[in-house]
Design an enzyme around this catalytic site. Structure first.
Site, PDB file in Angstrom:
ATOM      1  CG  ASP A 121      -2.135  -0.754   1.133  1.00  0.00           C
ATOM      2  OD1 ASP A 121      -2.450  -1.164   0.018  1.00  0.00           O
ATOM      3  OD2 ASP A 121      -2.803  -0.959   2.165  1.00  0.00           O
TER       4      ASP A 121
ATOM      5  CE  LYS B  25      -6.826   0.513  -2.504  1.00  0.00           C
ATOM      6  NZ  LYS B  25      -7.755  -0.001  -1.506  1.00  0.00           N
TER       7      LYS B  25
END
Ligand SMILES: C[S@@+](CC[C@H](N)C(=O)[O-])C[C@H]1O[C@@H](n2cnc3c(N)ncnc32)[C@H](O)[C@@H]1O
Length: 462
Positions: A222, A244
């Protein structure tokens, strides 16, 4: 020719043998091993031999509790009595630990006459008369490392402990380069380890997390994970970046789960590296469930959540004796109803702390909603951006001013927002004066307006 070699070996003598032992790991499963001596040392040797699958005969007139328990459990045979030469019949290996040097000498002499290796507990690895000795051993999963060090057992043990630390901390390269056999890894399937990487600083991951990374063939990472750790991976470790960011299309959750399952089914060790703790607004449980549904073994390594660590890094204890007795960790991403806001406002009135993740863009609504439900407008608020990283910045305000201050300072995700009296304990990043709060009276002096050029607050990032 043979005679000359023998002569040279004899000239080198025992000291040379001790300096250059021949390392060997033995498969003793189903083979007779004899332990002479029933005290704690004999018991320890016997237990290790039993673990190795040996057919263990222990000979001693008396035995300690552990030996009796192993005998009662059927793990070994205990012949109660003095040892005799026939005890060594059929033995592949003998350990003698009687506590009496003459008896140990006699057992060793008998074993040697039968060309059977004998380890004497009363001799150390440096003793020239000892022809076999047990090394200091460290085991981790399928890794076994044995250490001997110039006949100095304490040095061996210290080195062994250092190796153990290196293994457990992931500092040593644990990765497999040969796919495991069915025997070793439940049908040769890979596995997925969900690793909470902590709030950003690479040193804030756990030892277990680092070790999992050291073993990984694939890392699915991540954006808010401690990405500096990726630099330590072997070049051929596959890194799948599902990070993200506001300007970056997120990889759909189902696609992340598909990648985890796909790689594990190929027999690979997969680490899912997340920021903070994977089970705190991290969707870790969903990923674990998806993997388990596909028959994949999942391990979970907890991480240090930003909800607690980021306030701490800014000087804020989320609970504080006499000030805050409870803490609520919440997402600021959702629109809250009046009932929920009323409940949260009541918590702050009782001295509770609210820790808000993903709350930057909705801060104006949250602050106004809490105030509308009776929260004290002078309640201290701290906004900590990029906590535990070199870019950490702390902005302080009150509930009444928080939205305007956040906008004027350009506060952006990722940020943790702390609402409650403890927020007054923040160490604000310079250019921002500390609000003066007397924790006993709760009196707050509002900070003055803030100068820096306005920047829009950004969407929270998942
Ligand atoms: C989807 S949540 C994940 C939380 C994570 N699982 C944890 O336990 O820290 C992402 C939010 O966590 C907060 N966050 C994570 N790391 C942060 C950091 N280093 N500094 C400030 N906030 C952080 C921010 O509120 C961010 O929007």
């Amino acid at each position: 020719m043979v005679t000359e070699r023998n002569t040279a070996a004899t000239r080198r003598g025992h000291a040379r043998d001790v300096d250059h032992p021949y390392p060997l790991h033995l498969d003793l499963s189903g083979r007779r091993a004899v332990v002479v001596g029933g005290g704690p040392v004999g018991a320890r040797r016997a237990r290790e031999l039993v673990s190795a699958g040996a057919d263990v005969l222990l000979v001693a007139p008396q035995a300690c509790e552990e030996v009796v328990a192993m005998a009662d459990a059927g793990d070994l045979a205990w012949r109660q009595g003095r040892w005799c030469a026939t005890d060594l019949d059929g033995a592949w290996l003998v350990h003698t630990a009687t506590g009496d040097a003459r008896t140990d000498d006699a057992v060793a002499a008998e074993a040697t006459s039968r060309r059977t290796w004998c380890v004497r507990a009363s001799r150390t690895e440096g003793d020239a008369r000892t022809r076999a000795w047990t090394p200091a051993v460290v085991r981790q999963d399928d890794v076994v490392i044995s250490v001997t060090a110039g006949g100095d057992p304490r040095r061996s043990a210290a080195l062994r402990d250092g190796v153990r630390l290196g293994l457990s901390s992931g500092a040593l390269p644990l990765r497999r380069h040969r796919r495991p056999s069915a025997d070793h890894d439940r049908g040769g399937l890979g596995r997925v380890t969900l690793v909470g990487g902590g709030p950003g600083d690479a040193s804030l991951i756990t030892l277990a997390g680092r070790r999992a990374l050291a073993e990984a063939d694939v890392v699915v990472v991540d954006r808010l994970a401690p990405r500096a750790l990726l630099d330590e991976l072997d070049a051929d470790v596959e890194v799948v970046d599902v990070g993200k960011a506001p300007d970056h299309h997120p990889v759909p959750q189902r696609e992340i789960e598909r990648v985890l399952v796909d790689r594990a089914l190929r027999g690979l060790r997969v680490v899912r590296l997340k920021g903070g703790d994977g089970y705190v607004f991290g969707r870790g449980a969903e990923e674990a469930a998806a993997c388990r549904a596909a028959g994949i073994t999942v391990d979970v390594v907890p991480g240090i959540t930003s909800a607690l660590a980021v306030p701490a890094a800014a000087g804020i204890p989320v609970t504080h004796r006499g000030v805050a007795r409870s803490v609520t960790v919440m997402t600021g991403h959702e629109v809250l109803g009046d009932d929920e806001l009323l409940d949260l406002a009541a918590q702050t009135a009782r001295g509770g702390t609210l820790v808000v993740l993903m709350g930057v863009s909705r801060l104006p609504e949250l602050a106004a909603g809490l105030a509308a439900q009776g929260a004290d407008p002078d309640l201290p608020v701290a906004l900590v951006e990029s906590g535990c990283t070199p870019e950490q910045r702390t902005t302080t305000a009150t509930l009444a001013t928080a939205a305007q201050v956040a906008q004027s300072r350009g506060v952006r995700a990722p940020a943790v927002i702390v609402i409650g009296l403890v927020a007054a304990m923040a160490h604000p990043t310079p250019q921002q004066p500390t609000p003066v709060v007397d924790l006993r009276t709760r009196a707050t002096t509002r900070p003055p307006a803030h100068a820096p050029a306005p920047e829009p607050a950004q969407e929270p990032v998942r």
